[in-house]
Design a protein around this motif. Structure first.
Motif, short mmCIF file in Angstrom:
data_model
loop_
_atom_site.label_atom_id
_atom_site.label_comp_id
_atom_site.label_asym_id
_atom_site.label_seq_id
_atom_site.Cartn_x
_atom_site.Cartn_y
_atom_site.Cartn_z
N GLY A 1 72.17 57.16 29.90
CA GLY A 1 71.06 57.23 30.85
C GLY A 1 70.20 58.45 30.59
O GLY A 1 70.64 59.45 30.05
N THR A 2 68.98 58.34 31.04
CA THR A 2 68.04 59.45 30.91
C THR A 2 68.29 60.44 32.04
O THR A 2 68.92 60.10 33.06
CB THR A 2 66.60 58.92 31.00
N PRO A 3 67.78 61.66 31.89
CA PRO A 3 67.92 62.60 33.01
C PRO A 3 67.35 62.06 34.32
O PRO A 3 67.93 62.27 35.38
CB PRO A 3 67.15 63.84 32.52
N ASP A 4 66.25 61.32 34.24
CA ASP A 4 65.67 60.74 35.46
C ASP A 4 66.60 59.70 36.08
O ASP A 4 66.73 59.61 37.30
CB ASP A 4 64.30 60.12 35.18
N GLU A 5 67.24 58.90 35.24
CA GLU A 5 68.19 57.89 35.74
C GLU A 5 69.40 58.58 36.37
O GLU A 5 69.88 58.15 37.43
CB GLU A 5 68.62 56.96 34.62
N LEU A 6 69.88 59.63 35.74
CA LEU A 6 71.02 60.35 36.29
C LEU A 6 70.66 61.06 37.59
O LEU A 6 71.46 61.10 38.52
CB LEU A 6 71.58 61.34 35.26
N MET A 7 69.44 61.58 37.65
CA MET A 7 68.97 62.22 38.88
C MET A 7 68.89 61.19 40.01
O MET A 7 69.27 61.48 41.15
CB MET A 7 67.60 62.86 38.65
N ALA A 8 68.42 60.00 39.71
CA ALA A 8 68.35 58.94 40.72
C ALA A 8 69.75 58.56 41.18
O ALA A 8 69.98 58.34 42.38
CB ALA A 8 67.62 57.72 40.16
N LEU A 9 70.70 58.50 40.25
CA LEU A 9 72.09 58.20 40.62
C LEU A 9 72.65 59.29 41.52
O LEU A 9 73.29 59.00 42.54
CB LEU A 9 72.95 58.04 39.36
N LEU A 10 72.39 60.55 41.18
CA LEU A 10 72.84 61.65 42.02
C LEU A 10 72.21 61.55 43.41
O LEU A 10 72.91 61.69 44.42
CB LEU A 10 72.49 62.99 41.36
N HIS A 11 70.92 61.27 43.46
CA HIS A 11 70.25 61.14 44.75
C HIS A 11 70.86 60.03 45.60
O HIS A 11 71.15 60.22 46.78
CB HIS A 11 68.75 60.90 44.56
N ARG B 1 78.87 53.03 41.71
CA ARG B 1 78.79 51.69 41.09
C ARG B 1 77.65 50.88 41.71
O ARG B 1 76.90 50.21 41.00
CB ARG B 1 80.12 50.94 41.25
N GLU B 2 77.54 50.93 43.02
CA GLU B 2 76.48 50.19 43.70
C GLU B 2 75.11 50.75 43.34
O GLU B 2 74.16 49.99 43.14
CB GLU B 2 76.71 50.22 45.21
N ALA B 3 74.99 52.08 43.25
CA ALA B 3 73.70 52.69 42.90
C ALA B 3 73.29 52.34 41.48
O ALA B 3 72.10 52.10 41.22
CB ALA B 3 73.79 54.21 43.07
N ILE B 4 74.25 52.24 40.60
CA ILE B 4 73.94 51.87 39.20
C ILE B 4 73.38 50.46 39.14
O ILE B 4 72.50 50.16 38.33
CB ILE B 4 75.20 52.02 38.31
N SER B 5 73.85 49.60 40.02
CA SER B 5 73.41 48.20 39.98
C SER B 5 72.10 47.95 40.73
O SER B 5 71.57 46.85 40.69
CB SER B 5 74.51 47.29 40.52
N LEU B 6 71.55 48.97 41.39
CA LEU B 6 70.28 48.81 42.11
C LEU B 6 69.12 48.73 41.12
O LEU B 6 69.14 49.39 40.08
CB LEU B 6 70.04 50.01 43.04
N PRO B 7 68.10 47.97 41.45
CA PRO B 7 66.90 47.98 40.59
C PRO B 7 66.22 49.34 40.67
O PRO B 7 66.31 50.02 41.70
CB PRO B 7 66.03 46.88 41.18
N PRO B 8 65.53 49.78 39.62
CA PRO B 8 64.84 51.07 39.64
C PRO B 8 63.82 51.15 40.77
O PRO B 8 63.16 50.16 41.09
CB PRO B 8 64.16 51.17 38.28
N ALA B 9 63.73 52.32 41.38
CA ALA B 9 62.76 52.54 42.46
C ALA B 9 61.36 52.70 41.87
O ALA B 9 61.20 53.17 40.76
CB ALA B 9 63.13 53.78 43.25
N GLY B 10 60.39 52.33 42.63
CA GLY B 10 59.05 52.65 42.22
C GLY B 10 58.21 51.53 41.88
O GLY B 10 57.18 51.47 41.44
#
Length: 117
Positions: free
Chosen positions: A5-15, A108-117
């Motif tokens: 994952g990209t830093p942005d994807e990992l940041m979204a997962l953390l959020h 796991r659930e956050a990973i399966s969410l569609p990208p925000a935006g």
């Protein structure tokens, strides 16, 4: 340990993970408490307060304060260190293991969410 994952994807997962944790009914951990908690549950035991302080680059007192709160929430427990009477071992608890399972499920659930935006 590299993660996909990209830093942005990992940041979204953390959020998403942190947002779910603050919405849940349970102890509201500070960032420091969460860092100490995760160190105990993600990395192999044994853990002493001093070892945790070294691993997290924190003063012993800061880790001790975090452990006080984590013990109060029954997420970890302190046990006498048979090899060194000057230190204690930080042990996992059933309640802490349940929180780790919950965090993993949230992720796991956050990973399966569609990208925000």
């Amino acid at each position: 340990m590299p993660l996909p994952g990209t830093p942005d994807e990992l940041m979204a997962l953390l959020h998403e993970t942190v947002a779910a944790l603050v919405r849940r009914d349970g102890p509201d951990l500070t960032t420091r408490q969460l860092g100490v908690f995760l160190r105990v549950y993600v990395y192999a035991a044994p853990h002493t307060g001093h070892d945790l302080a070294l691993a997290l680059n924190l003063p012993d007192g800061a880790v001790s304060d975090a452990l006080d709160q984590l013990c109060g929430a029954v997420l970890v427990r302190r046990e006498a260190n048979a090899l060194d009477a000057r230190s204690v071992l930080v042990q996992r608890t059933v309640k802490g293991a349940a929180l780790i399972r919950e965090i993993r499920q949230i992720m796991r659930e956050a990973i399966s969410l569609p990208p925000a935006g």
